[in-house]
Design a protein around this motif. Structure first.
Motif, PDB file in Angstrom:
ATOM      1  N   UNK A 271      16.559  37.153 -14.421  1.00  0.00           N
ATOM      2  CA  UNK A 271      17.239  36.527 -13.178  1.00  0.00           C
ATOM      3  C   UNK A 271      18.420  37.505 -13.015  1.00  0.00           C
ATOM      4  N   UNK A 272      18.796  38.277 -13.971  1.00  0.00           N
ATOM      5  CA  UNK A 272      20.091  39.311 -13.913  1.00  0.00           C
ATOM      6  C   UNK A 272      19.336  40.642 -13.623  1.00  0.00           C
ATOM      7  N   UNK A 273      18.538  40.890 -14.650  1.00  0.00           N
ATOM      8  CA  UNK A 273      18.098  42.430 -14.273  1.00  0.00           C
ATOM      9  C   UNK A 273      17.475  42.701 -13.088  1.00  0.00           C
TER      10      UNK A 273
ATOM     11  N   UNK B 137      21.379  34.985 -21.416  1.00  0.00           N
ATOM     12  CA  UNK B 137      20.823  36.090 -20.729  1.00  0.00           C
ATOM     13  C   UNK B 137      21.693  36.664 -19.990  1.00  0.00           C
ATOM     14  N   UNK B 138      22.546  36.088 -19.478  1.00  0.00           N
ATOM     15  CA  UNK B 138      23.649  37.083 -18.683  1.00  0.00           C
ATOM     16  C   UNK B 138      24.437  37.993 -19.629  1.00  0.00           C
ATOM     17  N   UNK B 139      25.046  37.539 -20.712  1.00  0.00           N
ATOM     18  CA  UNK B 139      25.736  38.069 -21.963  1.00  0.00           C
ATOM     19  C   UNK B 139      24.758  39.201 -22.476  1.00  0.00           C
ATOM     20  N   UNK B 140      23.577  39.084 -22.592  1.00  0.00           N
ATOM     21  CA  UNK B 140      22.719  39.894 -23.106  1.00  0.00           C
ATOM     22  C   UNK B 140      22.344  41.109 -22.099  1.00  0.00           C
ATOM     23  N   UNK B 141      22.286  40.659 -20.870  1.00  0.00           N
ATOM     24  CA  UNK B 141      22.095  41.587 -19.676  1.00  0.00           C
ATOM     25  C   UNK B 141      23.372  42.504 -19.543  1.00  0.00           C
ATOM     26  N   UNK B 142      24.431  41.995 -19.661  1.00  0.00           N
ATOM     27  CA  UNK B 142      25.741  42.949 -19.628  1.00  0.00           C
ATOM     28  C   UNK B 142      25.857  43.709 -21.060  1.00  0.00           C
TER      29      UNK B 142
END
Length: 185
Positions: free
Chosen positions: A113-115, A14-19
């Motif tokens: 959680x990142x967005x 999810x962090x990679x996708x957000x980046x």
């Protein structure tokens, strides 16, 4: 980036996708990397949506983010399951004051959680990437994200749906389900 016994991204995925989304939107990725660099994860053994469907149940260790949970910044949630769900996140500590409108499906949940730390306001509609043009006009977001899971790609996303139709249909179907009544012995 993937959960071994599940069809959804791991926290790291999810962090990679957000980046990747941040890059596509032209955001300052260095600031965003710095925002996430002190994140702490804890390992848990989980069955997931696939592992729980077989016998014996299959489990696998995976990392979970412990330093932020988007549920802390939920200001509205209609609590409908899946299609028709709508919620709004408002994080005054976010990196910027902008609004992100998301039309997505279950895999996007772990991205919140990142967005929610990047955008002050995140408005979400569970539509598997189908877009309600009227809502886009009414909300007038700074950014728009359409996300879908692979299983929904067999049909191209629609740009003329009404989220209100999803919600009415879901409420109608949920109202027709008889309540579970338990009897105590």
């Amino acid at each position: 980036t993937f959960r071994v016994c599940d069809t959804h991204w791991s926290c790291h995925g999810a962090r990679v996708a957000t980046m990747e989304v941040a890059k596509k939107l032209g955001l300052d990725c260095t600031s965003i990397d710095n925002l996430f660099k002190n994140d702490i994860y804890v390992e848990r053994v989980m069955a997931g949506d696939l592992g729980s469907k077989i016998y014996p149940t299959q489990r696998h260790a995976e990392d979970f983010l412990t330093t932020f949970n988007y549920n802390r910044v939920v200001v509205y949630d209609n609590n409908l399951p899946n299609f028709g769900r709508a919620f709004i996140l408002d994080n005054p500590d976010a990196l910027n004051e902008q609004t992100l409108l998301v039309f997505g499906s279950s895999s996007v949940y772990s991205m919140f959680n990142y967005l929610a730390r990047i955008f002050r306001t995140v408005v979400f509609f569970h539509t598997a990437g189908n877009i309600d043009k009227e809502l886009v006009d009414k909300i007038a977001p700074d950014y728009l994200l359409a996300q879908s899971n692979a299983r929904f790609v067999v049909k191209a996303p629609s740009f003329d749906i009404k989220i209100s139709d999803y919600i009415k249909d879901k409420r109608k179907r949920l109202a027709s389900v008889p309540p579970i009544i338990s009897k105590e012995c």
